[in-house]
Write a protein that holds these residues in place. Structure first.
Motif, PDB file in Angstrom:
ATOM      1  N   LYS A 252       0.882  -1.232   0.041  1.00 11.57           N
ATOM      2  CA  LYS A 252      -0.052  -0.087   0.027  1.00 11.57           C
ATOM      3  C   LYS A 252       0.719   1.168  -0.030  1.00 11.57           C
ATOM      4  N   MET A 253       0.346   2.294  -0.574  1.00  9.61           N
ATOM      5  CA  MET A 253       0.911   3.890  -0.301  1.00  9.61           C
ATOM      6  C   MET A 253       0.868   4.128   0.980  1.00  9.61           C
ATOM      7  N   LEU A 254       1.940   4.955   1.397  1.00  4.98           N
ATOM      8  CA  LEU A 254       2.042   5.287   2.787  1.00  4.98           C
ATOM      9  C   LEU A 254       0.793   6.289   3.168  1.00  4.98           C
ATOM     10  N   ARG A 255       0.306   6.990   2.116  1.00  5.34           N
ATOM     11  CA  ARG A 255      -0.694   7.750   2.508  1.00  5.34           C
ATOM     12  C   ARG A 255      -2.055   7.107   2.804  1.00  5.34           C
ATOM     13  N   ARG A 256      -1.895   5.814   2.448  1.00  2.31           N
ATOM     14  CA  ARG A 256      -3.058   4.825   2.795  1.00  2.31           C
ATOM     15  C   ARG A 256      -3.000   4.151   4.271  1.00  2.31           C
ATOM     16  N   SER A 257      -1.690   3.343   4.228  1.00  2.72           N
ATOM     17  CA  SER A 257      -1.423   2.623   5.491  1.00  2.72           C
ATOM     18  C   SER A 257      -1.049   3.333   6.662  1.00  2.72           C
ATOM     19  N   LEU A 258      -0.875   4.777   6.453  1.00  3.68           N
ATOM     20  CA  LEU A 258      -0.775   5.639   7.761  1.00  3.68           C
ATOM     21  C   LEU A 258      -1.826   6.489   7.977  1.00  3.68           C
ATOM     22  N   GLN A 259      -2.933   6.506   7.343  1.00  5.32           N
ATOM     23  CA  GLN A 259      -4.078   7.530   7.526  1.00  5.32           C
ATOM     24  C   GLN A 259      -4.747   7.386   8.865  1.00  5.32           C
ATOM     25  N   ILE A 261      -2.911   7.380  11.359  1.00  9.34           N
ATOM     26  CA  ILE A 261      -2.186   8.411  12.214  1.00  9.34           C
ATOM     27  C   ILE A 261      -2.334   9.972  11.940  1.00  9.34           C
ATOM     28  N   CYS A 262      -2.648  10.368  10.863  1.00  8.18           N
ATOM     29  CA  CYS A 262      -3.048  11.635  10.164  1.00  8.18           C
ATOM     30  C   CYS A 262      -3.902  11.599   8.927  1.00  8.18           C
ATOM     31  N   ASN A 295       8.926  12.650  12.061  1.00  7.97           N
ATOM     32  CA  ASN A 295       8.948  13.791  12.822  1.00  7.97           C
ATOM     33  C   ASN A 295       7.985  15.020  12.247  1.00  7.97           C
ATOM     34  N   LEU A 296       7.770  14.952  10.980  1.00 10.06           N
ATOM     35  CA  LEU A 296       6.841  15.858  10.529  1.00 10.06           C
ATOM     36  C   LEU A 296       5.474  15.561  10.684  1.00 10.06           C
ATOM     37  N   ILE A 297       5.068  14.229  10.866  1.00 11.28           N
ATOM     38  CA  ILE A 297       3.668  13.682  11.061  1.00 11.28           C
ATOM     39  C   ILE A 297       3.393  13.845  12.493  1.00 11.28           C
ATOM     40  N   THR A 298       4.241  13.814  13.501  1.00  6.87           N
ATOM     41  CA  THR A 298       3.973  13.904  14.703  1.00  6.87           C
ATOM     42  C   THR A 298       3.969  15.446  15.172  1.00  6.87           C
ATOM     43  N   GLN A 299       4.252  16.305  14.207  1.00  4.14           N
ATOM     44  CA  GLN A 299       4.442  17.723  14.609  1.00  4.14           C
ATOM     45  C   GLN A 299       3.014  18.366  14.139  1.00  4.14           C
ATOM     46  N   LEU A 300       2.226  17.476  13.270  1.00  2.92           N
ATOM     47  CA  LEU A 300       1.107  18.153  12.624  1.00  2.92           C
ATOM     48  C   LEU A 300      -0.158  17.935  13.611  1.00  2.92           C
TER      49      LEU A 300
END
Length: 300
Positions: A252-259, A261-262, A295-300
């Motif tokens: 899967k693309m990360l934009r789907r597997s990590l959704q 999280i954000c 680090n970018l995702i956890t700052q969102l």
């Protein structure tokens, strides 16, 4: 510590010297210790089969992935790569018949051997019953509280005035290969490189094992990093949780597997910021890429 066994010179009849014979020079004095050291037994095919039969088992257990080393020179090379010296504490996972254990003890190390198979654990205990350089834990390594066992051993040695040098792990796998876009690229590769600098040393042909596996093995040296050298993440637990989630949907693309999280749009923005395409999959990211993305995702 070496295994010592007394030896006696063979007794031969001595001819009585004649008076006409010239005086013989005195025989050189040889230290007894030089002849009392026993040569370490070779762990070849026949020795391995004999060892297995001694406890009533010939067939290794496939369910436990049991493959026994038949080449003592490989064990010597492994010990040399790890730079095992007198006073070291070595963690050995799955000692089997004790072929590597034999080399490690001979090098002066104290070995903590973790063996899940009670049959093999008893075999190794019996084989090295003469020394206090071995601790056998009949446990599943994945559930073993190795830190408490290791700490207890180190404390005991310190209490009697012995200062162990280093604690070392023994393992061989394809963990040093962090090539992207390969089937071998998994979370364990990220984990290993996060905490250590792995170095591929040499290949071990499958013919050196009994029973012979379907693949060759490899020896990898792991040099543990200092805490200050770990990649800069706010929380290693959070970081590896994200990595595991990414690889759970490997295709899967990360934009789907990590959704979870954000939102996907925020993940796409973070990927662009890292310099990756929005269609990136986990096998496309290096360790540094994962660190930056986390680090970018956890700052969102």
């Amino acid at each position: 510590m070496l295994s010592i066994t007394p030896t006696s010179p063979s007794l031969r009849p001595c001819a009585r010297p004649r008076l006409s014979d010239p005086p013989r020079p005195p025989l050189p004095v040889v230290a007894a210790a030089a002849t009392s050291r026993r040569k370490r037994s070779e762990d070849d095919y026949h020795a391995t089969i004999k060892s297995l039969n001694s406890k009533g088992r010939y067939t290794p257990r496939k369910s436990l992935g049991q493959h026994y080393m038949l080449n003592s020179s490989i064990n010597e090379a492994l010990s040399n790569v790890a730079e095992v010296e007198d006073g070291d504490v070595v963690l050995e996972i799955g000692p089997g018949t004790g072929s590597l254990t034999n080399v490690l003890i001979d090098a002066g190390a104290t070995v903590i051997a973790i063996e899940k198979d009670p049959h093999m654990a008893m075999l190794v205990r019996d084989r090295f019953g003469y020394t206090d350089q071995l601790v056998v834990l009949q446990e599943d390594f994945t559930k073993c509280h190795i830190h408490s066992h290791l700490s207890s051993l180190l404390e005991n040695k310190n209490s009697i005035g012995i200062k162990p040098r280093y604690a070392k792990d023994e393992t061989a796998s394809r963990l040093a290969d962090c090539s992207l876009r390969t089937s071998e690229y998994r979370p364990i590769n990220i984990f290993v490189n996060f905490y250590s600098d792995p170095e591929y040393k040499f290949k071990v042909e499958r013919t050196n094992f009994f029973p012979q596996p379907n693949v060759d093995a490899a020896v990898i040296k792991f040099t543990l990093k200092q805490v200050v050298d770990y990649p800069p993440v706010a929380s290693p637990k959070s970081f590896f949780s994200m990595v595991n989630s990414a690889f759970n949907g490997k295709r899967k693309m990360l934009r789907r597997s990590l959704q979870h999280i954000c939102p996907s749009l925020e993940i796409e923005a973070a990927l662009k910021n890292v310099g990756l395409p929005v269609t990136a999959r986990p096998q496309d990211l290096t360790l540094d890429d994962f660190v930056k993305l986390h680090n970018l995702i956890t700052q969102l």
